[in-house]
Design a protein around this motif. Structure first.
Motif, short mmCIF file in Angstrom:
data_model
loop_
_atom_site.label_atom_id
_atom_site.label_comp_id
_atom_site.label_asym_id
_atom_site.label_seq_id
_atom_site.Cartn_x
_atom_site.Cartn_y
_atom_site.Cartn_z
N ALA A 167 14.10 8.86 -5.58
CA ALA A 167 13.61 7.74 -6.38
C ALA A 167 14.33 6.45 -6.04
CB ALA A 167 13.80 8.06 -7.87
N LEU A 168 13.56 5.41 -5.81
CA LEU A 168 14.02 4.06 -5.52
C LEU A 168 14.96 4.01 -4.31
CD1 LEU A 168 13.77 1.11 -6.30
CD2 LEU A 168 15.63 1.41 -7.92
N PRO A 169 14.46 4.37 -3.13
CA PRO A 169 15.28 4.21 -1.93
C PRO A 169 15.60 2.74 -1.71
CG PRO A 169 12.99 4.59 -1.33
CD PRO A 169 13.09 4.81 -2.81
N ASP A 170 16.89 2.47 -1.46
CA ASP A 170 17.31 1.09 -1.26
C ASP A 170 17.83 0.94 0.16
OD1 ASP A 170 18.06 -1.53 -1.49
OD2 ASP A 170 19.27 -1.27 -3.28
N MET A 171 19.15 0.99 0.35
CA MET A 171 19.65 0.81 1.71
C MET A 171 19.17 1.93 2.62
SD MET A 171 23.47 0.74 3.27
CE MET A 171 23.66 0.52 5.04
N ILE A 172 18.81 1.55 3.86
CA ILE A 172 18.42 2.53 4.87
C ILE A 172 19.21 2.24 6.13
CG2 ILE A 172 16.48 1.13 5.73
CD1 ILE A 172 14.91 3.80 6.00
N SER A 214 0.82 -1.21 0.00
CA SER A 214 0.00 0.00 0.00
C SER A 214 0.85 1.27 0.00
CB SER A 214 -0.93 0.00 1.22
OG SER A 214 -0.18 -0.03 2.42
N TYR A 215 2.12 1.11 0.40
CA TYR A 215 3.04 2.25 0.38
C TYR A 215 3.83 2.32 -0.93
CZ TYR A 215 2.10 1.98 5.39
OH TYR A 215 1.49 1.92 6.62
N GLY A 216 3.83 1.23 -1.67
CA GLY A 216 4.55 1.15 -2.93
C GLY A 216 5.40 -0.10 -3.03
N GLY A 217 6.06 -0.47 -1.94
CA GLY A 217 6.92 -1.65 -1.94
C GLY A 217 7.86 -1.59 -0.75
N VAL A 218 8.89 -2.43 -0.78
CA VAL A 218 9.86 -2.46 0.31
C VAL A 218 11.20 -2.94 -0.24
CG1 VAL A 218 9.12 -4.78 0.99
CG2 VAL A 218 10.34 -3.35 2.63
N THR A 219 12.28 -2.32 0.22
CA THR A 219 13.62 -2.76 -0.18
C THR A 219 14.54 -3.02 0.99
OG1 THR A 219 14.25 -0.43 -0.43
CG2 THR A 219 13.63 -1.63 -2.46
N SER A 220 14.36 -2.28 2.10
CA SER A 220 15.33 -2.37 3.19
C SER A 220 14.69 -1.94 4.50
CB SER A 220 16.54 -1.47 2.86
OG SER A 220 17.54 -1.54 3.85
N ILE A 247 12.52 2.11 17.09
CA ILE A 247 11.92 2.67 15.87
C ILE A 247 12.34 1.80 14.68
CG2 ILE A 247 11.82 4.66 14.32
CD1 ILE A 247 12.58 6.38 16.77
N VAL A 248 11.38 1.42 13.87
CA VAL A 248 11.63 0.63 12.67
C VAL A 248 11.46 1.55 11.46
CG1 VAL A 248 10.94 -1.40 11.34
CG2 VAL A 248 10.70 -1.40 13.84
N ALA A 249 12.51 1.67 10.66
CA ALA A 249 12.47 2.52 9.47
C ALA A 249 12.56 1.63 8.23
CB ALA A 249 13.63 3.52 9.48
N VAL A 250 11.63 1.80 7.32
CA VAL A 250 11.54 0.95 6.14
C VAL A 250 11.65 1.80 4.88
CG1 VAL A 250 10.17 -0.77 4.91
CG2 VAL A 250 10.03 -0.62 7.41
N ALA A 251 12.56 1.40 3.97
CA ALA A 251 12.67 2.06 2.67
C ALA A 251 11.61 1.49 1.74
CB ALA A 251 14.07 1.85 2.08
N SER A 252 10.81 2.39 1.17
CA SER A 252 9.68 1.95 0.34
C SER A 252 9.68 2.68 -1.00
CB SER A 252 8.36 2.22 1.07
OG SER A 252 7.26 1.82 0.29
N PRO A 253 10.07 2.00 -2.09
CA PRO A 253 10.00 2.63 -3.41
C PRO A 253 8.57 2.92 -3.81
CG PRO A 253 11.32 0.62 -3.46
CD PRO A 253 10.59 0.63 -2.16
N ASN A 254 8.39 3.90 -4.67
CA ASN A 254 7.09 4.13 -5.28
C ASN A 254 6.74 2.94 -6.17
OD1 ASN A 254 5.05 5.34 -7.22
ND2 ASN A 254 5.48 7.13 -5.99
N ALA A 255 5.46 2.68 -6.35
CA ALA A 255 5.04 1.61 -7.27
C ALA A 255 5.62 1.87 -8.66
CB ALA A 255 3.52 1.52 -7.32
N ASP A 256 5.72 3.13 -9.04
CA ASP A 256 6.46 3.54 -10.23
C ASP A 256 7.84 3.95 -9.75
OD1 ASP A 256 7.67 4.84 -12.35
OD2 ASP A 256 5.91 6.03 -12.89
#
Length: 214
Positions: free
Chosen positions: A79-84, A33-39, A46-55
């Motif tokens: 655009a396209l956050p990866d490592m966090i 629902s946020y777009g996705g997940v990479t890291s 605190i939990v921090a999650v990198a979430s790319p846009n669906a596009d």
């Protein structure tokens, strides 16, 4: 607890890891629902999650949860956050935003690095606490940087489009960060006191012939 990501399924899993021989899933957070997940990274509850846009060519986000998977905040990054990763002092969260091109390079977003200041607490976090650093200042230095050994993949792209940040490490005193530009065989240094790039250098080449591999 163990926090894992599944980019294919698009879930953040929170796992009871008290017995490593028999881990059990406490909660699965649907990141689609946020777009996705990479890291994912965790510090001070605190939990921090990198979430790319669906596009993936568009700006992504960092989504914050507590350790039970309860949503806290969401902010926009590049655009396209990866490592966090969190800074050692816990006051900042950083993302390496790859900005990867599509298959035919008809879209090539700029790579970037985002710095999120959480020193005021997650409850007070807003978009004004996010600084996203683009590499546009290096575009005018392209000839010099390429001559020094920095690699460029696509001649028609600008350097800021071509740079694709991959991994980040932060100094123990939380004052500096170093980011790999993996495809470009280069590194950049960031001053975290004022959120600016301070250096860039090529990693060079090595011949393995002299080591008897060929």
């Amino acid at each position: 607890r163990l926090f894992t990501t599944s980019a294919v399924a698009g879930f953040l899993d929170i796992i009871n890891f008290s017995n490593p021989a028999a881990p059990t899933v406490i909660n699965s957070v649907d990141m689609n629902s946020y777009g996705g997940v990479t890291s994912v990274a965790v510090k001070n509850g605190i939990v921090a999650v990198a979430s790319p846009n669906a596009d993936e060519s568009l700006d992504g986000s960092v989504v914050f949860f507590d350790t039970n998977g309860v949503f806290l905040k969401q902010v926009t990054v590049g655009a396209l956050p990866d490592m966090i990763t969190f800074s050692p002092d816990g006051t900042k969260v950083m993302t390496a935003n790859e900005g990867q091109p599509n298959a035919d390079y008809s879209i090539d977003p700029e790579g970037s690095v985002s710095i999120i200041d959480i020193s005021g607490g997650i409850s007070a976090l807003s978009q004004t606490n996010v600084t996203t650093l683009l590499f546009t200042s290096y575009n005018a230095q392209e000839a010099t940087l390429l001559a020094s050994g920095v690699r460029k993949l696509k001649a028609s792209s600008t350097l800021s489009q071509d740079f694709e940040p991959e991994y980040i490490t932060i100094s123990a005193d939380s004052q500096k960060a170093w980011v790999t530009l993996q495809e470009n065989n280069a590194m950049v240094e960031i001053n975290l006191a004022n959120s600016t790039f301070t250096d860039i250098w090529a990693l060079g080449k090595r011949s393995w012939k002299r080591n008897g591999y060929f």
